[in-house]
Motif scaffolding. Structure first.
Motif, PDB file in Angstrom:
ATOM      1  N   THR A  65     103.289  41.219 -13.190  1.00 58.28           N
ATOM      2  CA  THR A  65     102.961  42.642 -13.250  1.00 58.28           C
ATOM      3  C   THR A  65     104.145  43.447 -13.761  1.00 58.28           C
ATOM      4  O   THR A  65     103.978  44.427 -14.505  1.00 58.28           O
ATOM      5  CB  THR A  65     102.532  43.149 -11.863  1.00 58.28           C
ATOM      6  N   GLN A 288      88.230  36.964 -10.724  1.00 55.15           N
ATOM      7  CA  GLN A 288      89.441  36.495 -11.389  1.00 55.15           C
ATOM      8  C   GLN A 288      89.405  36.817 -12.874  1.00 55.15           C
ATOM      9  O   GLN A 288      90.391  37.292 -13.447  1.00 55.15           O
ATOM     10  CB  GLN A 288      89.600  34.995 -11.180  1.00 55.15           C
ATOM     11  N   ARG A 291      89.986  40.502 -13.365  1.00 50.68           N
ATOM     12  CA  ARG A 291      91.373  40.912 -13.142  1.00 50.68           C
ATOM     13  C   ARG A 291      92.267  40.550 -14.319  1.00 50.68           C
ATOM     14  O   ARG A 291      93.165  41.312 -14.674  1.00 50.68           O
ATOM     15  CB  ARG A 291      91.904  40.268 -11.854  1.00 50.68           C
ATOM     16  N   GLU A 295      93.732  44.354 -15.645  1.00 49.48           N
ATOM     17  CA  GLU A 295      95.079  44.863 -15.336  1.00 49.48           C
ATOM     18  C   GLU A 295      95.796  45.379 -16.591  1.00 49.48           C
ATOM     19  O   GLU A 295      96.231  46.535 -16.619  1.00 49.48           O
ATOM     20  CB  GLU A 295      95.899  43.792 -14.629  1.00 49.48           C
ATOM     21  N   GLY A 362      87.310  42.552  -4.713  1.00 52.31           N
ATOM     22  CA  GLY A 362      87.275  43.104  -6.063  1.00 52.31           C
ATOM     23  C   GLY A 362      87.261  44.620  -6.069  1.00 52.31           C
ATOM     24  O   GLY A 362      87.901  45.257  -6.921  1.00 52.31           O
ATOM     25  N   PHE A 365      90.740  45.755  -5.489  1.00 49.32           N
ATOM     26  CA  PHE A 365      91.549  45.660  -6.699  1.00 49.32           C
ATOM     27  C   PHE A 365      91.317  46.879  -7.593  1.00 49.32           C
ATOM     28  O   PHE A 365      92.258  47.462  -8.126  1.00 49.32           O
ATOM     29  CB  PHE A 365      91.213  44.379  -7.454  1.00 49.32           C
ATOM     30  N   ASN A 366      90.064  47.293  -7.768  1.00 43.31           N
ATOM     31  CA  ASN A 366      89.770  48.465  -8.585  1.00 43.31           C
ATOM     32  C   ASN A 366      90.355  49.733  -7.971  1.00 43.31           C
ATOM     33  O   ASN A 366      90.979  50.539  -8.667  1.00 43.31           O
ATOM     34  CB  ASN A 366      88.251  48.615  -8.741  1.00 43.31           C
ATOM     35  N   SER A 368      92.866  50.007  -6.058  1.00 43.72           N
ATOM     36  CA  SER A 368      94.315  49.973  -5.897  1.00 43.72           C
ATOM     37  C   SER A 368      95.096  50.044  -7.190  1.00 43.72           C
ATOM     38  O   SER A 368      96.328  49.970  -7.164  1.00 43.72           O
ATOM     39  CB  SER A 368      94.715  48.706  -5.129  1.00 43.72           C
ATOM     40  N   ILE A 369      94.418  50.213  -8.306  1.00 42.27           N
ATOM     41  CA  ILE A 369      95.167  50.313  -9.555  1.00 42.27           C
ATOM     42  C   ILE A 369      96.068  51.547  -9.551  1.00 42.27           C
ATOM     43  O   ILE A 369      97.064  51.608 -10.266  1.00 42.27           O
ATOM     44  CB  ILE A 369      94.199  50.328 -10.763  1.00 42.27           C
ATOM     45  N   GLY A 380     101.104  49.037  -2.230  1.00 42.96           N
ATOM     46  CA  GLY A 380     100.468  47.725  -2.285  1.00 42.96           C
ATOM     47  C   GLY A 380     100.925  46.846  -1.137  1.00 42.96           C
ATOM     48  O   GLY A 380     100.138  46.104  -0.538  1.00 42.96           O
ATOM     49  N   THR A 384      98.377  45.487   1.856  1.00 46.17           N
ATOM     50  CA  THR A 384      98.173  44.068   2.079  1.00 46.17           C
ATOM     51  C   THR A 384      98.770  43.600   3.400  1.00 46.17           C
ATOM     52  O   THR A 384      98.252  42.668   4.024  1.00 46.17           O
ATOM     53  CB  THR A 384      98.735  43.239   0.915  1.00 46.17           C
ATOM     54  N   TYR A 415      89.200  42.424   3.941  1.00 49.85           N
ATOM     55  CA  TYR A 415      89.043  43.012   2.607  1.00 49.85           C
ATOM     56  C   TYR A 415      88.287  44.332   2.648  1.00 49.85           C
ATOM     57  O   TYR A 415      88.571  45.247   1.870  1.00 49.85           O
ATOM     58  CB  TYR A 415      88.336  42.018   1.677  1.00 49.85           C
TER      59      TYR A 415
END
Length: 496
Positions: A65, A288, A291, A295, A362, A365-366, A368-369, A380, A384, A415
């Protein structure tokens, strides 16, 4: 090109390699669970791969990243890449020397004193994969999705071929006492290695993949910018902590099952849970693939005026796709269950829980961008770590009482709570107008439809199969009609 279509196209390319490859890998589950009928044997594989997840995060320590972030803002992208790659190369070399030197001690600590070779093979796999991580990230950063996909597919194909050869052919020849032209295959199989051939196959594939990445490795110039490296570490280390906490959320249940259940059933329960976890593979494959594409895509468009509307639109279609995956798997579980051996099917109850847990992963993930785009990566870590606390607390509470079902419910709670917290924080620091009705509504609709079909009178297999999948197609058509006005997306944007 329309950015939403571009993202969909790259997701399809990443997904093609990931899904085809991992589906082939998925078809190894019957090979393992039928050839090694006792779940305790597969439990060893499940346990050791759980540890590899943690070590993979440690050995890349957020540099992938960091590469995306600093390359997007740097004029000299080559120095960014070489600095990150040399850093990972040095740390991986030190790790490998330590792991190989202490393999016997580690095997004893893991209660597998007679399997030190397994530890050595796994150590090599982890090292090779860590060295390949930055070249793969560079391919993503350069949007070379086709080469990325080709190499990932090659890795999986070699893994599958080696497994089929060692376990499908050589073990079968040995067990059946094959003579004649198959006698050589029987002689190649060593029963003392047993299910350890899973690791040997993986090691062969990882080594070949790194060899194929030689052009990307050679492209790195011998430049190491110490000042840049320190800035990259400052950015990446919170992601390392977040990644470790994420691995707690993802794999700690498999570790805790071994230690929180009575020793006489622990490895068997772990093997059952690990095999049935694989039945939720379609959801994790899609996430996966998404992602991999999303990203770098999000980083490319974050400076555009319409970016937030684009992110909200991506979320809607992501949730719709995940809801259909959930429904498709659950409506077909009656035949999908035969992908695992008979003794493993006792754990089928975890499948819907794990599918829904991955859906909310998932969504997280969206949501948390925002902390990556705004360089507030410490959030982050907070999110987590929160998930890790939930995971540990609920697993410790539920596993002794509910066994692997408790582990599955803990994953869903983890999650789901992470997604909720990320949404709340994102509204403060980087507000995006997500359509919450759709984000919550489509998964609930999928669960409701599945539960209705479960309560219908039993039908012959062919009739039930036809009805369930026709229903799935009808629902898909209705959703397309209802959402068709959202298909074109916003006006095309130029990436920054």
């Amino acid at each position: 090109m329309n950015p939403l279509r571009k993202l969909a196209g790259q997701t399809a390319i990443y997904g093609l390699s990931t899904i085809i490859g991992r589906l082939l890998n998925y078809f190894l589950v019957p090979l393992y669970t039928y050839q090694f009928a006792e779940p305790g044997e597969f439990g060893v594989v499940t346990e050791l791969y759980a540890y590899t997840s943690f070590l993979n995060v440690i050995l890349t320590y957020g540099m992938e990243t960091a590469l995306f972030n600093f390359s997007a803002k740097a004029d000299d992208k080559a120095t960014v890449y070489s600095t990150a790659l040399l850093s990972v190369l040095l740390s991986t070399t030190l790790y490998l020397a330590l792991a190989l030197g202490q393999a016997d001690t580690l095997a004893g600590l893991l209660r597998h004193p007679d399997r030190a070779d397994y530890v050595r093979w796994v150590a090599w796999i982890i090292a090779l994969d860590a060295l390949a991580a930055l070249p793969f990230a560079k391919l993503r950063e350069q949007q070379k999705a086709k080469r990325f996909a080709l190499l990932k597919t090659t890795n999986i194909l070699v893994t599958v071929a080696a497994n089929v050869f060692f376990i499908g052919l050589c073990k079968w020849a040995y067990d059946s006492g094959a003579a004649g032209w198959l006698a050589w295959a029987a002689e190649l199989y060593d029963p003392a290695v047993g299910i350890g051939y899973v690791f040997i196959a993986n090691l062969i594939a990882s080594g070949l993949t790194l060899l194929l990445l030689t052009p990307e490795l050679a492209a790195a110039k011998p430049r190491f910018d110490v000042a840049l490296w320190r800035r990259m570490l400052a950015y990446a280390l919170p992601l390392l902590v977040a990644g470790l906490a994420g691995m707690v959320n993802e794999t700690m249940d498999r570790v805790l099952l071994k230690y929180l259940l009575p020793p006489d059933i622990a490895m068997e329960q772990l093997g059952i849970y690990g095999a049935c976890y694989k039945l939720a593979v379609l959801m994790s494959l899609f996430i996966q693939a998404f992602r991999y594409a999303a990203e770098p895509f999000f980083f490319s468009y974050y400076r555009q005026r319409e970016a937030r509307e684009l992110y909200a639109l991506v979320m809607n279609w992501f949730v719709i796709a995940c809801s259909f995956i959930f429904l498709g798997v659950m409506l077909n579980l009656d035949w999908i269950q035969y992908f695992v051996g008979a003794k493993y099917r006792a754990g089928l109850g975890v499948v819907p829980i794990l599918l829904m847990a991955n859906l909310w992963l998932g969504v997280f993930f969206n949501f948390s961008i925002w902390y990556k785009l705004t360089e507030q990566t410490r959030f982050g870590t907070y999110l987590t770590v929160w998930g890790a606390v939930v995971t540990l607390a609920l697993n410790i509470h539920w596993i002794p009482r509910l066994g692997y079902m408790g582990a599955a419910w803990a994953t869903l709670a983890c999650y789901g709570s992470m997604a909720l917290l990320s949404y709340v924080l994102g509204r403060r620091f980087y507000p995006v107008r997500y359509d919450l009705k759709r984000i919550v509504g489509y998964p609930l609709l999928a669960v409701g439809i599945w539960q209705l079909t479960e309560r219908m009178p039993a039908l012959p297999f062919w009739a039930e199969f036809s009805f369930d999948n026709a229903l799935l197609l009808v629902i898909f058509a209705l959703v397309v009609v209802l959402e068709r006005h959202r298909l074109p997306g916003p006006p095309p944007l130029r990436p920054s």
